[in-house]
Design an enzyme around this catalytic site. Structure first.
Site, PDB file in Angstrom:
ATOM      1  N   GLU A  68       0.865  -1.181   0.000  1.00 58.49           N
ATOM      2  CA  GLU A  68       0.000   0.000   0.000  1.00 58.49           C
ATOM      3  C   GLU A  68       0.905   1.236   0.000  1.00 58.49           C
ATOM      4  O   GLU A  68       1.250   1.766   1.038  1.00 58.49           O
ATOM      5  CB  GLU A  68      -0.934   0.022   1.223  1.00 58.49           C
ATOM      6  CG  GLU A  68      -2.198  -0.807   1.075  1.00 58.49           C
ATOM      7  CD  GLU A  68      -1.975  -2.276   1.441  1.00 58.49           C
ATOM      8  OE1 GLU A  68      -0.872  -2.601   1.918  1.00 58.49           O
ATOM      9  OE2 GLU A  68      -2.909  -3.086   1.253  1.00 58.49           O
ATOM     10  N   SER A  69       1.330   1.640  -1.199  1.00 57.08           N
ATOM     11  CA  SER A  69       2.103   2.871  -1.421  1.00 57.08           C
ATOM     12  C   SER A  69       3.613   2.743  -1.167  1.00 57.08           C
ATOM     13  O   SER A  69       4.184   1.742  -1.599  1.00 57.08           O
ATOM     14  CB  SER A  69       1.471   4.058  -0.704  1.00 57.08           C
ATOM     15  OG  SER A  69       0.097   4.157  -1.052  1.00 57.08           O
ATOM     16  N   CYS A  83      -1.933   3.855   1.695  1.00 55.68           N
ATOM     17  CA  CYS A  83      -3.335   4.057   1.282  1.00 55.68           C
ATOM     18  C   CYS A  83      -4.225   2.969   1.868  1.00 55.68           C
ATOM     19  O   CYS A  83      -3.825   2.234   2.767  1.00 55.68           O
ATOM     20  CB  CYS A  83      -3.408   4.088  -0.233  1.00 55.68           C
ATOM     21  SG  CYS A  83      -2.814   2.557  -0.984  1.00 55.68           S
ATOM     22  N   SER A 228       1.961   1.423  -8.605  1.00 55.47           N
ATOM     23  CA  SER A 228       2.788   2.250  -7.712  1.00 55.47           C
ATOM     24  C   SER A 228       4.152   2.407  -8.331  1.00 55.47           C
ATOM     25  O   SER A 228       4.654   1.464  -8.964  1.00 55.47           O
ATOM     26  CB  SER A 228       2.974   1.562  -6.357  1.00 55.47           C
ATOM     27  OG  SER A 228       1.811   1.659  -5.573  1.00 55.47           O
ATOM     28  N   HIS A 242       1.029   6.921  -7.321  1.00 57.68           N
ATOM     29  CA  HIS A 242       0.171   5.802  -6.913  1.00 57.68           C
ATOM     30  C   HIS A 242      -1.175   5.941  -7.588  1.00 57.68           C
ATOM     31  O   HIS A 242      -1.771   7.023  -7.569  1.00 57.68           O
ATOM     32  CB  HIS A 242       0.029   5.774  -5.396  1.00 57.68           C
ATOM     33  CG  HIS A 242       1.353   5.585  -4.731  1.00 57.68           C
ATOM     34  ND1 HIS A 242       1.986   4.378  -4.687  1.00 57.68           N
ATOM     35  CD2 HIS A 242       2.194   6.474  -4.160  1.00 57.68           C
ATOM     36  CE1 HIS A 242       3.157   4.520  -4.103  1.00 57.68           C
ATOM     37  NE2 HIS A 242       3.314   5.787  -3.761  1.00 57.68           N
TER      38      HIS A 242
END
Lengths: 329, 329
Positions: A68-69, A83, A228, A242
Site C-alpha cells: 500500500e504505497s 493508502c 505504484s 500511486h
C-alpha cells in the site's frame, strides 16, 4: 450489495530528526536512519498492515515500494505514504524508538502528517476514523503540534498536522503533491493487467518515464489493477506515483521534493498525463522570500478553474493549497 | 460545583439580497430590508432567544443593541451577531421569507456565517453544537455553500460558511473583526457595574468614543457586568463592540466595515485599549488588487507574535486570518 471499494487517498507522514548531543549538528555515521535494520523496519510496516514489494538504495536514499504505497528513508528524515485501510500512525512511536536506539536521534525536528478527506471514513481503523482522532493521537506523541484543515470541509478538503516551529532541517526543502480524482477512464485502462502486461509497460505507456528522464524507476503493477512507482533522482530528490484506476473511485497521487521552480511545469505534465476531473495541489516551501502574488498568478492551468486557493504562512515556509475543477467541455 | 460561565464568542451572520425582477439592479423603494415591520423582526429574534434593548435609525442603517449582541439592517443586507447560547441559525429561514414577502428580494446574493471555536460547545443548542451540524443546517437552506476552518483545530480556530461565488453586491465592501481573549483584568473592571455607573461612562473610560470621534454611539452596560455598543458612521459604515469581562472567560469582539486602509491603525488602537493576551483578526476584502505580500508585512504588532497567518482567495475578495499571542513580559 456492497460494491468493491478501495480508498486510494494516502495517509502521508514525514518526520525529521536531529540530535541533542552536538550543538553544531555535525552528524556522526551513527546518526543515519538508514542504519535501522531492515527486519525492524518490516516489523513496523506490519503494524501499519503494509508489506515491502521492492527495495532499493542510492547514495542518499533507501526506497521501498509497499503493498500500500511507498516509503523513502534518508539520513535525517523519512517519508511514509500508505493508502487503503492501513494504520499508518501506529508506526510513529516504534519509529521514534528505532531512531533513538539505532541512530541516536533523540529530537524530533519536524513532523508532517497529511491526507485528503476520505471517500469512506467509516471503513478506516482507529485512529484514522476522523481527523480529530488522528490529531488526538499525534498530540499524545508530540508537543506543540498544530492541526489545519485546507479547502472546504463540506466538499473536498485536506488535513495537515505539523509542528509549527523553527527547525534545524534545511529550509530549502520543499514538496509538491498533486492529488487527482475523477480520472480519464481511457488513461486509467493502462493500469489494469488485462490491458497492460507489466509495470514497465504501464510506466512507458503512460509516459511516467518522461517526467524526469534521468530517474531510476521502481514500479509495480497490481493484480487485477493498480500501480505504484518510486523514482530516485540525483541529490536525494525523488518522485512517487500511486494509481487506483477503478472508475467508481479513481485516484492518482503524485509527489516530489525536486526544487520549487519546476512545479508549474511538473503539474502541467502530470495533469495532461492523467486528465483528472478534479485535482488539488499542495506545495510546501518557498517561504516568505517568494512572492505570494506571484504564486497566485502562476499556478493557473488552462481547462481548469481554480476553485480554492489558500496560503498558510508557517514558521519556516509557506503552504499553498489549491483545488482545481475541469471546465465543462 | 459548576462555576458561572458565559460564552462570549458570537455567531455572526451576514446575508446580502438581490432581486431577479430587474436586470440592471435598479432597486425600487420596496427593495429594502428596512421595510420589514419591526414586530416581525422581533418575532425572529425571539426564535434566536434575543431581545431588543435599543433601536435607532440613520439614513442608511437600522441598528439594534440586543440582549445578546447586535443587529444592523441595511437596504440589501443585514448583520446579526449573537453570543451566549442563542440559536442564531433559526433566524435564517424566517428572514429569507420576510425579505421575499416585504422587499421582493427573491435571490440570496451572498451569505457569511462565522464564529470562533466555542470554549464550551457542549452548552450550545442545535444546530450550534458543532460546526459540522451548522454546515449541514446551512447546506439545507443554500446551494453552493463552502465551509472553511482557519487556524488550528486543536488549539484556536475560526469557522466560516460562505457562498463562494461572484456577487452582485459591491466589491468594495469589506469587514474587519478582532476577537480578543485573555484580557487585561484592570481594563475589564470598567465593564462591571460595581466600578462603572453607566454605559456612557464605560464608553468614555475605555476610550471607545475616541476610536471614531464622529460616530453616533448606542451603548449598554449589563448587570452585574458586560457591555455592548453599536456605532453608526456616515455612509453606512458601522462598528460594534461586545465585552464579556469575567476573568475566567474574558472575551472582547470588535467589528467594523470601514474601508480597508484604516485596519492597521484600528487594530493598534483596539488592542492597546483592551490589552488581550491573544487575539485573532479576520479581514474580508481587498481582493486580488491588494498585494498579499504587503498584507503579510503590514499586519504585525509589537508585543505580539503572529502565530498563524492564512489567506483564502475567494471569488470576489480575500480573507486574511491571523492569530496573535502576547510575548511573555
Amino acid at each position: 450489495m456492497t460494491g468493491h471499494f478501495f480508498e486510494g487517498a494516502e495517509k502521508l507522514l514525514e518526520i525529521w530528526f536531529t540530535t541533542s548531543t552536538s550543538d553544531t549538528i555535525k552528524y556522526t555515521s551513527r546518526n543515519d536512519l538508514r542504519n535501522i535494520p531492515r527486519d525492524l523496519i518490516e516489523e513496523v510496516l506490519n503494524l501499519v498492515n503494509c508489506k515491502v514489494l521492492q527495495y532499493a538504495q542510492s547514495a542518499t536514499t533507501d526506497t521501498y515500494v509497499l503493498s500500500e504505497s511507498s516509503m523513502f528513508i534518508f539520513r535525517t528524515h523519512f517519508v511514509l505514504k500508505t493508502c487503503g485501510e492501513t494504520t499508518l500512525l501506529h508506526a510513529v512511536q516504534p519509529i521514534l524508538e528505532l531512531a533513538r536506539d539505532y541512530c541516536d536521534f533523540d529530537i524530533v525536528d519536524q513532523v508532517f502528517y497529511s491526507r485528503r478527506k476520505f471517500l469512506r471514513p467509516e471503513l478506516q481503523k482507529e485512529p484514522h476514523t476522523s481527523f480529530e482522532h488522528e490529531v488526538a493521537y499525534l498530540d499524545s506523541l508530540f508537543e506543540g503540534g498544530s492541526a489545519y484543515v485546507l479547502g472546504r470541509t463540506n466538499i473536498d478538503c485536506w488535513y495537515l498536522y505539523t509542528l509549527n516551529k523553527a527547525c534545524v532541517r534545511t529550509k530549502s526543502d520543499q514538496t509538491l503533491e498533486v492529488i487527482m480524482t475523477n480520472l480519464d477512464q481511457e488513461k486509467m485502462k493502462i493500469f489494469f493487467q488485462e490491458h497492460t502486461k507489466s509495470a514497465a509497460e504501464a510506466t512507458k505507456k503512460a509516459g511516467i518515464d518522461k517526467i524526469f528522464p534521468n530517474a531510476k524507476i521502481f514500479d509495480y503493477l497490481f493484480n487485477p489493477c493498480g500501480y505504484s512507482m518510486n523514482g530516485l533522482l540525483p541529490d536525494g530528490y525523488y518522485f512517487t506515483i500511486h494509481i487506483t484506476p477503478e472508475p467508481d473511485f479513481s485516484y492518482v497521487s503524485f509527489e516530489t521534493n525536486v526544487p520549487y521552480h519546476q512545479y508549474n511545469d511538473i503539474v502541467r505534465k502530470v495533469i495532461s498525463m492523467f486528465n483528472p476531473g478534479k485535482f488539488t495541489t499542495t506545495i510546501f516551501g518557498g517561504s516568505a522570500s517568494n512572492s505570494l502574488d506571484k504564486h497566485r498568478k502562476i499556478f493557473l492551468y488552462s481547462d481548469y478553474a481554480r476553485i480554492d486557493h489558500q496560503i498558510v504562512c508557517l514558521v519556516d515556509y509557506d503552504l499553498i493549497y489549491s483545488y482545481y475543477k475541469k471546465h465543462p467541455s
